[in-house]
Enzyme design. Structure first.
Site, PDB file in Angstrom:
ATOM      1  N   SER A 173       0.859  -1.267   0.114  1.00 40.89           N
ATOM      2  CA  SER A 173      -0.103  -0.107  -0.095  1.00 40.89           C
ATOM      3  C   SER A 173       1.029   1.150  -0.158  1.00 40.89           C
ATOM      4  O   SER A 173       1.705   1.556  -0.903  1.00 40.89           O
ATOM      5  CB  SER A 173      -1.064   0.035   1.083  1.00 40.89           C
ATOM      6  OG  SER A 173      -1.978   0.831   0.859  1.00 40.89           O
ATOM      7  N   ASP A 192     -10.243  -4.784  -4.514  1.00 38.81           N
ATOM      8  CA  ASP A 192      -9.420  -3.649  -3.460  1.00 38.81           C
ATOM      9  C   ASP A 192     -10.186  -2.321  -3.519  1.00 38.81           C
ATOM     10  O   ASP A 192     -10.546  -1.817  -4.495  1.00 38.81           O
ATOM     11  CB  ASP A 192      -8.272  -3.227  -3.905  1.00 38.81           C
ATOM     12  CG  ASP A 192      -7.105  -2.557  -2.894  1.00 38.81           C
ATOM     13  OD1 ASP A 192      -7.952  -1.926  -2.215  1.00 38.81           O
ATOM     14  OD2 ASP A 192      -6.049  -2.681  -2.962  1.00 38.81           O
ATOM     15  N   HIS A 234      -7.842  -5.458  -0.511  1.00 36.88           N
ATOM     16  CA  HIS A 234      -6.809  -4.466  -0.146  1.00 36.88           C
ATOM     17  C   HIS A 234      -5.742  -5.365   0.621  1.00 36.88           C
ATOM     18  O   HIS A 234      -4.315  -5.129   0.347  1.00 36.88           O
ATOM     19  CB  HIS A 234      -7.098  -3.225   0.383  1.00 36.88           C
ATOM     20  CG  HIS A 234      -6.080  -2.298   0.615  1.00 36.88           C
ATOM     21  ND1 HIS A 234      -5.241  -1.951  -0.531  1.00 36.88           N
ATOM     22  CD2 HIS A 234      -5.205  -1.667   1.750  1.00 36.88           C
ATOM     23  CE1 HIS A 234      -4.207  -0.914  -0.117  1.00 36.88           C
ATOM     24  NE2 HIS A 234      -4.448  -0.768   1.175  1.00 36.88           N
TER      25      HIS A 234
END
Length: 262
Positions: free
Chosen positions: A110, A213, A243
């Site tokens: 991320s 996601d 995610h």
């Protein structure tokens, strides 16, 4: 199997000076290369499922691995609310320069994907004892402060950030409590945007992205691949992936991607 592996010893390094000084928590396992460097996500820490699985994989193979927490995260000192992309990059560079030697694979999740790209750029500029072997990016979120936050915020949220200096964003992660998105985070993030031009890293890149996601849409991963040279970049789209990509099958893909690079 992971439970039987003793955790690496906790170490601290000091980063910054004066009011911005902070102690960064690091867990390092010595071993053979290429070494692994874990770069966590926004509001995440080095004891998450993916990081711990990587640590176990490295331990079983005698591989070097470094994990750490950005300031204001996990076991590091500092106030999360005053952190910025620039200060977390400073943490990352300091850890890399202190603890890494020889070729390294940067593994970013991320926000850590953005951090890996920025760190890779810094490594290329410097002639240090460590070098870049490759990148593995999980649901990478380069430029997220601008592209995924600011541009998607409602006029009311933008006004609150501009007038109060922060907005408390609801969260589905961690303990579920809202966390501050500050004006400084947004404005300082604009100094580190990477998607506006080519990103030439000169090393293999593997990207894992979940098609479901809700935080970093798959289109964002496509935008990143278009900025990377095409010679050794592989994007794996996981149709039912979210995610976190922390399910056993997702972790298996992550470990396979790391093994493929070296």
């Amino acid at each position: 199997m992971t439970d039987a592996i003793p955790d690496a010893a906790l170490e601290f390094i000091d980063v910054g000076e004066g009011p911005s000084a902070r102690r960064i928590a690091v867990r390092r396992r010595p071993g053979k290369g290429p070494g692994l460097v874990w770069l966590g996500g926004f509001k995440s820490d080095m004891q998450g499922g993916k990081a711990v699985a990587l640590d176990a994989w490295a331990h079983e193979r005698g591989r070097a691995i470094v994990r750490f927490d950005y300031s204001g995260h996990g076991e590091s000192s500092g106030d999360f609310a005053i952190g910025t992309i620039g200060s977390w990059l400073e943490d990352s560079v300091a850890v890399f320069e202190r603890f890494c030697d020889g070729p390294q694979i940067l593994i970013g999740s991320s926000m850590g994907g953005w951090m890996a790209l920025l760190l890779a750029r810094e490594i290329k500029k410097r002639a240090g004892k460590a070098s870049l072997a490759g990148l593995v990016l999980i649901a990478p979120a380069p430029d997220f402060t601008e592209e995924l936050m600011w541009k998607n915020f409602s006029p009311a949220v933008k006004k609150e950030i501009e007038t109060k200096g922060f907005w408390l964003r609801p969260s589905e992660y961690g303990d579920g409590s809202p966390y501050p998105i500050t004006r400084n985070l947004i404005e300082e993030g604009r100094n580190h945007l990477v998607l506006g031009s080519a990103i030439d890293l000169g090393c293999p890149v593997r990207i894992l992205q979940g098609a479901k996601d809700p935080d970093v849409p798959w289109q964002h991963a496509f935008a990143l691949t278009h900025r990377l040279p095409a010679d050794d970049v592989v994007l794996t789209m996981i149709q039912d992936g979210d995610h976190r990509l922390s399910r056993p099958q997702d972790i298996a893909r992550l470990l396979a991607a790391v093994a493929e690079i070296g």
